[in-house]
Each structure stands twice: as structure tokens, then as C-alpha cells.
Design a protein around this motif. Structure first.
Motif, mmCIF file in Angstrom:
data_model
loop_
_atom_site.group_PDB
_atom_site.id
_atom_site.type_symbol
_atom_site.label_atom_id
_atom_site.label_comp_id
_atom_site.label_asym_id
_atom_site.label_seq_id
_atom_site.Cartn_x
_atom_site.Cartn_y
_atom_site.Cartn_z
ATOM 1 N N TYR A 17 0.834 -1.203 0.000
ATOM 2 C CA TYR A 17 0.000 0.000 0.000
ATOM 3 C C TYR A 17 0.871 1.257 0.000
ATOM 4 O O TYR A 17 1.995 1.257 0.512
ATOM 5 N N LEU A 18 0.309 2.310 -0.569
ATOM 6 C CA LEU A 18 0.888 3.649 -0.489
ATOM 7 C C LEU A 18 -0.064 4.523 0.310
ATOM 8 O O LEU A 18 -1.264 4.573 0.006
ATOM 9 N N VAL A 19 0.447 5.193 1.320
ATOM 10 C CA VAL A 19 -0.362 6.097 2.150
ATOM 11 C C VAL A 19 0.297 7.464 2.110
ATOM 12 O O VAL A 19 1.415 7.643 2.604
ATOM 13 N N LEU A 20 -0.365 8.428 1.508
ATOM 14 C CA LEU A 20 0.167 9.788 1.397
ATOM 15 C C LEU A 20 -0.427 10.656 2.493
ATOM 16 O O LEU A 20 -1.640 10.825 2.570
ATOM 17 N N TYR A 21 0.441 11.201 3.318
ATOM 18 C CA TYR A 21 0.009 12.020 4.445
ATOM 19 C C TYR A 21 0.463 13.457 4.233
ATOM 20 O O TYR A 21 1.627 13.712 3.909
ATOM 21 N N THR A 22 -0.450 14.397 4.412
ATOM 22 C CA THR A 22 -0.164 15.817 4.219
ATOM 23 C C THR A 22 -0.332 16.557 5.538
ATOM 24 O O THR A 22 -1.314 16.349 6.248
ATOM 25 N N TYR A 23 0.635 17.384 5.870
ATOM 26 C CA TYR A 23 0.548 18.168 7.097
ATOM 27 C C TYR A 23 1.221 19.522 6.868
ATOM 28 O O TYR A 23 1.899 19.723 5.858
ATOM 29 N N GLN A 24 1.033 20.426 7.791
ATOM 30 C CA GLN A 24 1.645 21.747 7.690
ATOM 31 C C GLN A 24 2.605 21.957 8.838
ATOM 32 O O GLN A 24 2.339 21.565 9.978
ATOM 33 N N ARG A 25 3.731 22.561 8.519
ATOM 34 C CA ARG A 25 4.717 22.914 9.540
ATOM 35 C C ARG A 25 5.263 24.292 9.230
ATOM 36 O O ARG A 25 5.753 24.534 8.125
ATOM 37 N N LEU A 26 5.155 25.185 10.193
ATOM 38 C CA LEU A 26 5.628 26.562 10.043
ATOM 39 C C LEU A 26 5.060 27.206 8.788
ATOM 40 O O LEU A 26 5.751 27.908 8.053
ATOM 41 N N GLY A 27 3.799 26.934 8.518
ATOM 42 C CA GLY A 27 3.120 27.550 7.388
ATOM 43 C C GLY A 27 3.428 26.918 6.045
ATOM 44 O O GLY A 27 2.992 27.430 5.012
ATOM 45 N N ARG A 28 4.120 25.803 6.030
ATOM 46 C CA ARG A 28 4.505 25.162 4.765
ATOM 47 C C ARG A 28 3.901 23.769 4.692
ATOM 48 O O ARG A 28 3.961 22.999 5.640
ATOM 49 N N VAL A 29 3.318 23.433 3.550
ATOM 50 C CA VAL A 29 2.743 22.107 3.350
ATOM 51 C C VAL A 29 3.867 21.098 3.141
ATOM 52 O O VAL A 29 4.783 21.327 2.353
ATOM 53 N N GLN A 30 3.800 19.978 3.866
ATOM 54 C CA GLN A 30 4.798 18.925 3.727
ATOM 55 C C GLN A 30 4.108 17.576 3.584
ATOM 56 O O GLN A 30 2.938 17.426 3.940
ATOM 57 N N TYR A 31 4.857 16.604 3.063
ATOM 58 C CA TYR A 31 4.270 15.307 2.741
ATOM 59 C C TYR A 31 5.127 14.171 3.277
ATOM 60 O O TYR A 31 6.356 14.247 3.299
ATOM 61 N N ILE A 32 4.454 13.100 3.674
ATOM 62 C CA ILE A 32 5.116 11.824 3.952
ATOM 63 C C ILE A 32 4.387 10.754 3.158
ATOM 64 O O ILE A 32 3.156 10.632 3.245
ATOM 65 N N LEU A 33 5.134 10.001 2.380
ATOM 66 C CA LEU A 33 4.557 8.888 1.625
ATOM 67 C C LEU A 33 5.034 7.593 2.276
ATOM 68 O O LEU A 33 6.227 7.273 2.247
ATOM 69 N N TYR A 34 4.117 6.869 2.877
ATOM 70 C CA TYR A 34 4.449 5.584 3.493
ATOM 71 C C TYR A 34 4.314 4.470 2.460
ATOM 72 O O TYR A 34 3.298 4.380 1.759
ATOM 73 N N LEU A 35 5.327 3.633 2.361
ATOM 74 C CA LEU A 35 5.310 2.466 1.491
ATOM 75 C C LEU A 35 5.184 1.245 2.390
ATOM 76 O O LEU A 35 6.170 0.781 2.980
ATOM 77 N N TRP A 36 3.958 0.714 2.520
ATOM 78 C CA TRP A 36 3.685 -0.386 3.447
ATOM 79 C C TRP A 36 3.754 -1.708 2.704
ATOM 80 O O TRP A 36 3.126 -1.886 1.665
ATOM 81 N N GLN A 37 4.514 -2.641 3.256
ATOM 82 C CA GLN A 37 4.754 -3.919 2.600
ATOM 83 C C GLN A 37 4.242 -5.059 3.467
ATOM 84 O O GLN A 37 4.679 -5.248 4.596
ATOM 85 N N GLY A 38 3.280 -5.847 2.939
ATOM 86 C CA GLY A 38 2.759 -7.006 3.659
ATOM 87 C C GLY A 38 3.729 -8.169 3.619
ATOM 88 O O GLY A 38 4.530 -8.299 2.692
ATOM 89 N N HIS A 39 3.643 -9.031 4.611
ATOM 90 C CA HIS A 39 4.568 -10.160 4.700
ATOM 91 C C HIS A 39 4.417 -11.133 3.539
ATOM 92 O O HIS A 39 5.360 -11.836 3.177
ATOM 93 N N GLN A 40 3.226 -11.187 2.946
ATOM 94 C CA GLN A 40 2.974 -12.155 1.883
ATOM 95 C C GLN A 40 3.037 -11.526 0.492
ATOM 96 O O GLN A 40 2.703 -12.172 -0.497
ATOM 97 N N ALA A 41 3.463 -10.282 0.403
ATOM 98 C CA ALA A 41 3.545 -9.605 -0.899
ATOM 99 C C ALA A 41 4.644 -10.237 -1.747
ATOM 100 O O ALA A 41 5.676 -10.683 -1.234
ATOM 101 N N THR A 42 4.436 -10.292 -3.051
ATOM 102 C CA THR A 42 5.416 -10.887 -3.961
ATOM 103 C C THR A 42 6.506 -9.872 -4.307
ATOM 104 O O THR A 42 6.350 -8.667 -4.104
ATOM 105 N N ALA A 43 7.601 -10.389 -4.870
ATOM 106 C CA ALA A 43 8.710 -9.513 -5.269
ATOM 107 C C ALA A 43 8.256 -8.521 -6.331
ATOM 108 O O ALA A 43 8.670 -7.354 -6.328
ATOM 109 N N ASP A 44 7.393 -8.964 -7.249
ATOM 110 C CA ASP A 44 6.894 -8.065 -8.298
ATOM 111 C C ASP A 44 6.059 -6.939 -7.702
ATOM 112 O O ASP A 44 6.134 -5.789 -8.148
#
Length: 897
Positions: A461-488
């Protein structure tokens, strides 16, 4: 000698003594970093404060020059021993050999160490500050830790892979080997400027750079007048002897003790090592693959053993057949270095063992104040939270890659507005989609907002999180990997993340997360309602038979540490310390283990509404109805002891420069690190133990290897680190507070400030006149030795551009583009293209299909001015004045990368 008079108490900072006439005398501060080969030195580093240096131990180094005699060594050894007695047990001792110094030692001397021939006469100064009558050749090498060694004044000293500085007093010429990297050239230039500023009356000397001999005829004329004409070709550089991480992982612990008149060295353990192996009454040697020898002295070990520490280490080195220059570090019980502690799986500071409340981490009880997390990066770093997770993760808005590219053109150079504001604000689009995507059929598919927080072990899964710090928009993109996910699927996860990063103008912080090891902020995003199903996306809750039985384990006490995972539906999966949800065809049992508390029960009642809407029945351990056990297939033993609280690691953060040698990761540690150690040509690894940060400089050339380097670091770590440790990619200028907080001070405007004098080149006629003067002086003295020297040419005073990576444009800039004062330096000219090549010859072409002579990394440079303006929407001058990462983004999008 009365040491107490020469020792400035415990005053913080660096103090150096040199052996002279069988005694040790202080070295003036202006000469720090200069080391004479015939002498020995003692270096004491006292922390400014525990907060400033993440540790309170002092470091005491004994340095031996290559040509140092027995008398000099004896004086230094005796002085170090007396200093050690004066300082007490809170001191780490080091033995250093010229050319093989530890990373800790090298970190004191920036921009580099200078090795000087011979000895220091008692009537001479350590460093002349107005020395113009000089001719010497310095061999400069190294990446993060740079050294300059005085070598024979001859072409025979040169090679293709290093940098050489011809110092003629009024003129200093830096010659860059054809195989040197842009970062090596930049660091060599920094050392050259430092030498000039210290030894030439505050900078009264010209600096010339030869990056391409054919394009710097005037500078080459001077070099040949001094060195003679070069005969034959340059030799290759000496192969690097860098120790890679795999070699450093070979750790062995030895117990050293006396048995009668014999000294016994007994191998005790190999990784993973545990702290309880070290007994306070004993003496140990830890061998890190022959790369470094540690000696650990228990607090109850004898005084005789302590005084014999170095001699025992030297004897061990000889017995093993290791090089005599092998680094030695002696640590005392209770004052271990960060490097030593991290060789063990866990490390507990005894004085901190009683700082826990009720056996639980105090951070659990902290009521998060969003304002404090934004304004106090140190708190954010310790809690691993940029905020309380209340930013945007619900419903975003759909936009194609092309749409987002157009919206971000402003951020890529057409407009100076920061990304994430009005240009790409979700509410300005028409079609809705979420900021959570599931990788299905190797593409990202939006997740139904009703199922946010419901992840499947068989997916990514990809989870894109948006927040503000000191008046500036910033982003964190989490790349979540399940234990049973394939290499592809994992590969598709990474490629889709790269695509999203391009859509957002390259500003996303990317955090790689493994199932079961989610960081607190990721859990806080879902407010304690994260549920992980043991299946693939699209199956849970759909098409289940009425008899399906499922069991879920709930772990956590609040919104930023609670996760619920599906486990096999059998009795052996239960645990008395946790809460379980047993979902059957007719009822949902809420099972409370005897060891759970009220906070756990409260969070479980929140989660149960996410998993099931069936009749809820609360069951206490030991009071289960028969149907409960029938649904689990009968009773079975399960863990019933109360789980011990996890001890928060007390490891100090460590910063490393990353590089690769022969396909293996090579790290150089930067001690006492600060923001100044983050250079735009670097990829830096910050290990905070619970997370691995990889900081990507805007001009770094190996971005794609960064995650793999982080994984290799964890895999080869001697302490047996978990491969599921989160890895966070951070780009220069977009650092989150969880990264910034590990630095003592941080300047948020550092990356946007004007270049320093080290990045500016002088184009004034004064520099040209100096070349003429130097040439005339040298020719008058020595021209008769090389008759027929008719080389001459126009003075070249343009910025260093070369034919290498376009990031070299940032090494030196013209005064016009820099917008700041100029300094006296000279560099080689760049090539010019008059007519230009056709765009179809350069765009979207494989390297092997490019016209002969075209540099693949700068193919856009070969366009005509009109074609360049038409394709990029700006002139070449405007394009090359942009930040390198912006140039790279545009080149990728337009087919020139």
C-alpha cells in the motif's frame, strides 16, 4: 611537567600537544589539522556539553607519525597516560597511525588533515601565515574525510584517480584527476581554500583549477614550468582499501585473563553479542574483523590491567598478523563509545534503568501537543511523530500524472511558489479518490475511504500524508509492505512511489514500512484502528461463508501504538497479556487476557466496530463458554506469563556518508555531527536505531541505490538488526522534524542561501595578471631546463562546467549568477557548442544511440539555443541556474535523462 597547568580543566573543545625535545608542548589552535611525520601528537576532545554531542565521555588520542622515533613515541605515551590519570574513567582512549586514523579522529579536522614532511624545528612556527616563498605538491584524497600529503614535486607523484595541489605561494593550482568524482573535487577545493585562508595572509593567493588539461593551457604552462613536461601517460590510482560493512560485521569477543604467569586470550562469543557477556571485574578484547580492536575494561578490573590495555592490544594485533596501523580503542565500563555499544544487540545504561514508570515507556503517557511537535523537532524526533496524525489522509482528489506535472511546473522552476499549496490543492479538482492506494496488478488502485486502515498481508500500500509545519505544506509517503507480498508487487510499490514523487515535484519524504513494524505516526494516522488481515485485498468481508471463524490480536494502549493483526484461529495463538477478537458466524467474542489493562480494553472496544457488527460478547480469561473453545478447535497451551515491558534502546544517533566499492556498501562515520556535514553531493545515513534515515543531497548521483544501501546496512550490522526497521528517504531542503530533531541546531534557510566564496569564481583581470606574473617568475628561474616551451593561450576564467555530470555547475559559479562577492580563483573553461544537434538525436535516446562525443548526463546542453528555449521554456542560462534536482526532474520529464 605539571600537566594540570597545561590541561584546561574540563573546558570543552579540542586540545593538541606535540612531542618536542622529549616533552609535549601545546600546539597553537591555528595549526590544528597539520601533522608532521617525525612527531607524535596527543589530542584531547572534551564535549562542549552532553546535549551538544549526544554523550559525555571525552576522547583521548595518541597519534604516531610514519617517521616518528622511539623518543617521540615514548614521550607521547607517557603524557597520554598521565592525562588519562588526570581525567579519570570517563575517557575513551584511541591509538592512531598516520594515514589510518579513525573516523572519530578525522571528524575533528574539517575540511581535512594535512601531513607535512619532516619535523618541526623548535625555532619555527607550526604554520606560517604569510608564506609565499614556497613550492610544494600535496596529494589530496578521501571522500568525507579528506587528507593532503606532501609528496615529491614531480609528475611521477600524479595518478588518474586523485587530486593534487601545486602550491606556489602566490598561486595554488588544483589538478583534478580524470577519474575523480564531483564530490571529491568539491572537497578538495574546500581544503585548498582553507589552506589559502590560513597560510596566505587571510587569502592573498590565486586559486586555479585544472579539470581538463586541454581547456586550461595557462595553468598547465605553469605546472610544466615547475614539474617539467610529462612523459608517458598517468598511472592508475592505487586501489581503495575501504573496509565494507560485510567485513565490519565479523565481530569476535575475547576474554583476557592471567593464569599463573601466562596471559590467556579465550574466544568467548560471536554475533549477536549481548551486554551481559561483559563482567565488571574482567578485561575483554573485541575484534571487529581486524579493522579495529576494542579493549573493554570492567570497573572492577585491576589497575595493572588498565595500564597494560594498549600493550595487550598491540600483542593481540601481532598474534593475529594484523597490520601495525590497526586502530585501537580502549573503553571503560560505563563510558563506552557509541560505536562500541552498537556492536551489541541491546545496550542498557544502568543509570537509566529506573527511569521507567510502571515498567512502561514514559512516552506512552505523553499527551501530544501538535504545536509543540511542530516547534520542537527534538520532541518530534524522540517520539517519531511529525504531529498527532490528524492531517489529511481521508479523501484526496484524482489527477493524472500529466495534470499534476502541469500544476507543478511552477515548483520545477517556472514559479518559486512551494509545492502542495494552491497549485495542487485537492479541493480544486473534480474527481475524488483517496490518499491510500493498494498495489493491484502492479498498478496503484485507490482504496475505498470506508476501508482506510484495513490492510492485507498479501498486498502493498501507499499512504500519502499531508501536514503543515511553520506555514509550509509537507508530505510523507508511506510504502507499506505485507509479509505475503510478492517480489513483483514490492517492485511495483517502489516504482509507483517514484511516480508519485515526480507528480509532487520531488518533495515527498518516503518511509518504507514493514507489516508489524509500523512506526507510531503511521499508527496514529488511523487513530488506533489499523487492522491487518491475513489475505489479499478484495477478499476480507466479501464472499465469506457463514461458518468462517477468524481471530484478531489487539496490541496497544492508545491511538499511536495500537495495531490489530489477524492470527491463526486456534487456541495456541492466545496470549494472556493481550486482547483478542474471535469472530464466529453468530457472535464476536471480546477476550480479555489476565495481563491486559484498562487502556488496552478501551482501544479494543474501538477496534471491534471495525472488524465485526455481530453481537458482541465480553469474555474474561478463565471464564470462556464452551462455544469459544469449540470455535478455536479445542483448548491448547498458550503463553500465560505477563509480557515484560520492552526497554527503550539507549543508543546514540550516528551519521555516516554512504558510498559503494566493488558493489559493497562502504560507510564513513561523521562524529559530533551537525547540519554542516550534510553536503549536496552526499548520500548520508542517520541511524537512530529505531529508524534509518537516508538523506539525499540535491547533487548526489546514486539516489536509486539509497534504499538498497539502507537494507544492506541493516543486514550486515553486527548487532543483528531487524530488517523490518523503517527506512526513511529524506531529500535536501525537505527534512521532516523527525529528522531535524537529531541535530543540535538547524537552519531551515541554509539550502536557499547564496553560495559561499568557495562556490564563486573570479573573472576579473587581476587573476589574469597574476597568472602572467607567476608564469614569468617561474620561467625566469627554470625555463632553461625545458627549452622550446611555446605553449600559450588566452586566459580562461569561466566557471568550471566540464563534460561530467551537470551537477558540476554547482561546484563553482560566476559572480553574476551567484549574486555575492567574488574571490580570487581561476578555473578551466567549458566547451561551447555553436550550431547544436537536432532534438531527435538527443531526446528519448539510449546512451549507445547518442552521437559520438555527447555526454549522456548533459545531452540537453548540445541543443541549439532556439531548440532549448522551445523545449524547456527557458534559456540555458536560466536552466543551469536552477537547483540540480530541479534540472534532473525536468530532464526526466522531457526525455533528456
Amino acid at each position: 611537567m605539571d600537566i594540570s597547568k597545561g590541561l584546561p580543566g574540563m573546558q570543552g573543545g579540542l586540545h593538541i600537544w606535540i612531542s618536542e625535545n622529549r616533552k609535549m608542548v601545546p600546539v597553537p589552535e591555528g595549526a590544528y589539522g597539520n601533522f608532521f611525520e617525525e612527531h607524535c601528537y596527543v589530542i584531547l576532545h572534551v564535549p562542549q556539553s552532553p546535549k551538544a554531542t549526544q554523550g559525555a565521555s571525552s576522547d583521548l588520542h595518541y597519534w604516531v607519525g610514519k617517521q616518528a622515533g622511539a623518543e617521540a613515541q615514548g614521550a607521547a605515551e607517557a603524557f597520554q597516560q598521565r592525562l588519562q590519570d588526570e581525567l579519570g574513567g570517563q575517557t575513551v582512549l584511541h591509538r592512531e597511525a598516520q594515514g589510518h586514523e579513525s573516523d572519530c579522529f578525522c571528524s575533528y579536522f574539517r575540511p581535512g588533515i594535512i601531513y607535512r614532511k619532516g619535523g618541526l624545528a623548535s625555532d619555527l612556527k607550526h604554520v606560517e601565515t604569510n608564506l609565499f616563498n614556497i613550492q610544494r605538491l600535496l596529494h589530496i584524497k578521501g571522500r568525507k574525510h579528506v587528507s593532503a600529503t606532501e609528496v615529491e614535486l614531480s609528475w611521477n607523484s600524479f595518478n588518474k584517480g586523485d587530486i593534487f595541489l601545486l602550491d606556489l605561494g602566490k598561486m595554488m593550482i588544483q589538478w583534478n584527476g580524470p577519474k575523480t568524482s564531483i564530490s571529491e573535487k568539491a572537497r578538495g577545493l574546500a581544503l585548498t581554500y582553507s589552506l589559502r585562508d590560513r597560510e596566505r595572509g587571510g587569502g592573498r593567493a590565486q586559486i586555479g583549477v585544472v579539470d581538463d588539461e586541454a581547456k586550461a593551457p595557462d595553468l598547465m604552462q605553469i605546472m610544466e614550468a615547475v614539474l617539467g613536461r610529462r612523459v608517458g601517460s598517468l598511472r592508475a590510482a592505487t586501489p581503495s582499501k575501504d573496509i565494507n560493512q560485510l567485513q565490519k560485521a565479523n565481530v569476535r569477543l575475547y576474554h583476557v585473563y592471567e593464569k599463573g604467569k601466562d596471559l590467556v586470550v579465550l574466544e568467548l562469543a560471536t554475533p549477536p553479542l549481548t551486554q551481559d557477556l561483559l563482567q565488571e571485574e574482567d578485561f575483554y578484547i573485541l575484534d571487529q574483523g581486524g579493522f579495529k580492536i576494542y579493549v573493554w575494561q570492567g570497573r572492577m578490573s585491576s589497575l595493572q590491567e588498565r595500564k597494560a590495555a594498549f600493550s595487550r592490544a598491540v600483542g593481540f594485533i601481532q598474534a593475529k598478523g594484523y597490520p601495525t596501523y590497526t586502530n585501537v580503542e580502549v573503553v571503560n565500563d560505563g563510558a563506552e563509545s557509541a560505536a562500541f555499544k552498537q556492536l551489541f544487540r541491546t545496550w542498557s545504561e544502568k543509570r537509566r534503568r529506573n527511569q521507567k514508570l510502571g515498567g512502561r515507556d514514559k512516552s506512552i503517557h505523553v499527551k501530544l501537543d501538535v504545536g509543540k511537535l511542530h516547534t520542537q523537532p527534538k520532541l518530534a524526533a524522540q517520539l517519531r511523530m511529525v504531529d498527532d496524525g490528524s492531517g489529511k489522509v481521508e479523501v484526496g482528489k484524482a489527477r493524472s500524472l500529466e495534470q499534476c506535472h502541469c500544476q507543478h511546473r511552477a515548483y520545477l522552476g517556472f514559479d518559486q511558489s512551494p509545492p502542495g499549496s494552491r497549485l495542487c490543492h485537492p479541493q480544486e479538482e473534480e474527481t475524488t479518490l483517496t490518499d491510500v492506494w493498494c498495489i493491484q496488478d502492479l498498478h496503484r488502485q485507490p482504496v475505498d475511504p470506508k476501508r482506510h486502515g484495513q490492510l492485507c498481508a498479501g498486498n502493498c500500500y501507499l499512504v500519502l500524508y499531508t501536514y503543515q509545519r511553520l506555514g509550509r505544506v509537507q508530505y510523507i509517503l508511506y510504502l507499506w509492505q505485507g509479509h505475503q507480498a510478492t517480489a513483483d508487487e514490492i517492485e511495483a510499490l517502489n516504482s509507483n512511489a517514484e511516480e508519485l514523487d515526480v507528480m509532487y515535484g520531488g518533495v515527498l519524504v518516503q518511509e518504507h514500512v514493514t507489516m508489524g513494524s509500523e512506526p507510531p505516526h503511521f499508527l496514529a494516522i488511523f487513530q488506533g484502528q489499523l487492522v491487518i488481515f491475513q489475505e489479499r485485498a478484495g477478499h476480507h468481508g466479501k464472499g465469506q461463508s457463514a461458518s468462517t471463524t477468524r481471530l484478531f490480536q489487539v496490541q496497544g494502549t492508545d491511538s499511536h501504538n495500537t495495531r490489530t493483526m489477524e492470527v491463526p484461529a486456534r487456541a495456541s495463538s492466545l496470549n494472556s497479556s493481550d486482547i483478542f477478537l474471535l469472530v464466529t458466524a453468530s457472535v464476536c467474542y471480546l477476550w480479555f487476557g489476565k495481563g491486559c489493562n484498562g487502556d488496552q480494553r478501551e482501544m479494543a472496544r474501538v477496534v471491534v466496530t471495525v472488524i465485526s457488527r455481530k453481537n458482541e460478547e465480553t469474555v474474561l480469561e478463565g471464564q470462556e463458554p464452551p462455544h469459544f473453545w469449540e470455535a478455536l478447535g479445542g483448548r491448547a497451551p498458550y503463553p500465560s506469563n505477563k509480557r515484560l515491558p520492552e526497554e527503550v534502546p539507549s543508543f546514540q544517533p550516528r551519521l555516516f556518508e554512504c558510498s559503494s566499492h566493488m558493489g559493497c556498501l562502504v560507510l564513513a562515520e561523521v562524529g559530533f555531527f551537525s547540519q554542516e556535514d550534510l553536503d549536496k553531493y552526499d548520500i548520508m545515513l542517520l541511524d537512530t536505531w529505531q529508524e534509518i534515515f537516508l538523506w539525499l543531497g540535491e547533487a548526489a548521483s546514486e539516489w536509486k541505490e539509497a534504499v538498497a544501501w539502507g537494507q544492506e546496512y541493516l543486514k550486515t550490522h553486527p548487532a543483528g538488526r531487524s530488517p523490518a526497521t523503517p527506512i526513511v528517504l529524506v531529500k535536501q531542503g525537505h527534512e521532516p522534524p523527525t529528522f531535524i530533531g537529531w541535530f543540535f541546531t538547524w537552519d531551515p534557510y541554509k539550502w536557499t542561501s547564496h553560495p559561499s566564496h568557495k562556490e564563486v569564481v573570479d573573472g576579473s583581470p587581476a587573476a589574469a595578471s597574476t597568472i602572467s606574473e607567476i608564469t614569468a617568475e617561474v620561467n625566469n628561474l627554470r625555463l632553461s631546463r625545458w627549452p622550446g616551451n611555446g605553449r600559450a593561450g588566452a586566459v580562461a576564467l569561466q566557471a568550471l562546467k566540464g563534460s561530467q555530470d551537470s551537477s558540476e555547475n554547482d561546484l563553482v559559479r560566476s559572480p553574476k549568477s551567484a549574486g555575492s562577492r567574488t574571490s580570487s580563483s581561476v578555473s578551466s573553461t567549458s566547451a561551447t557548442i555553436n550550431g547544436g544537434l537536432r532534438r531527435e538525436q538527443l531526446m528519448h535516446q539510449a546512451v549507445e544511440d547518442l552521437p559520438e562525443g555527447v555526454d549522456p548526463a548533459r545531452r540537453e546542453f548540445y541543443l541549439s539555443d532556439s531548440d532549448f528555449q522551445d523545449i524547456f521554456g527557458k534559456s540555458k542560462e536560466e536552466f543551469y541556474s536552477m537547483a540540480t534536482w530541479r534540472q534532473r526532474q525536468e530532464k526526466k520529464q522531457l526525455g533528456f535523462f
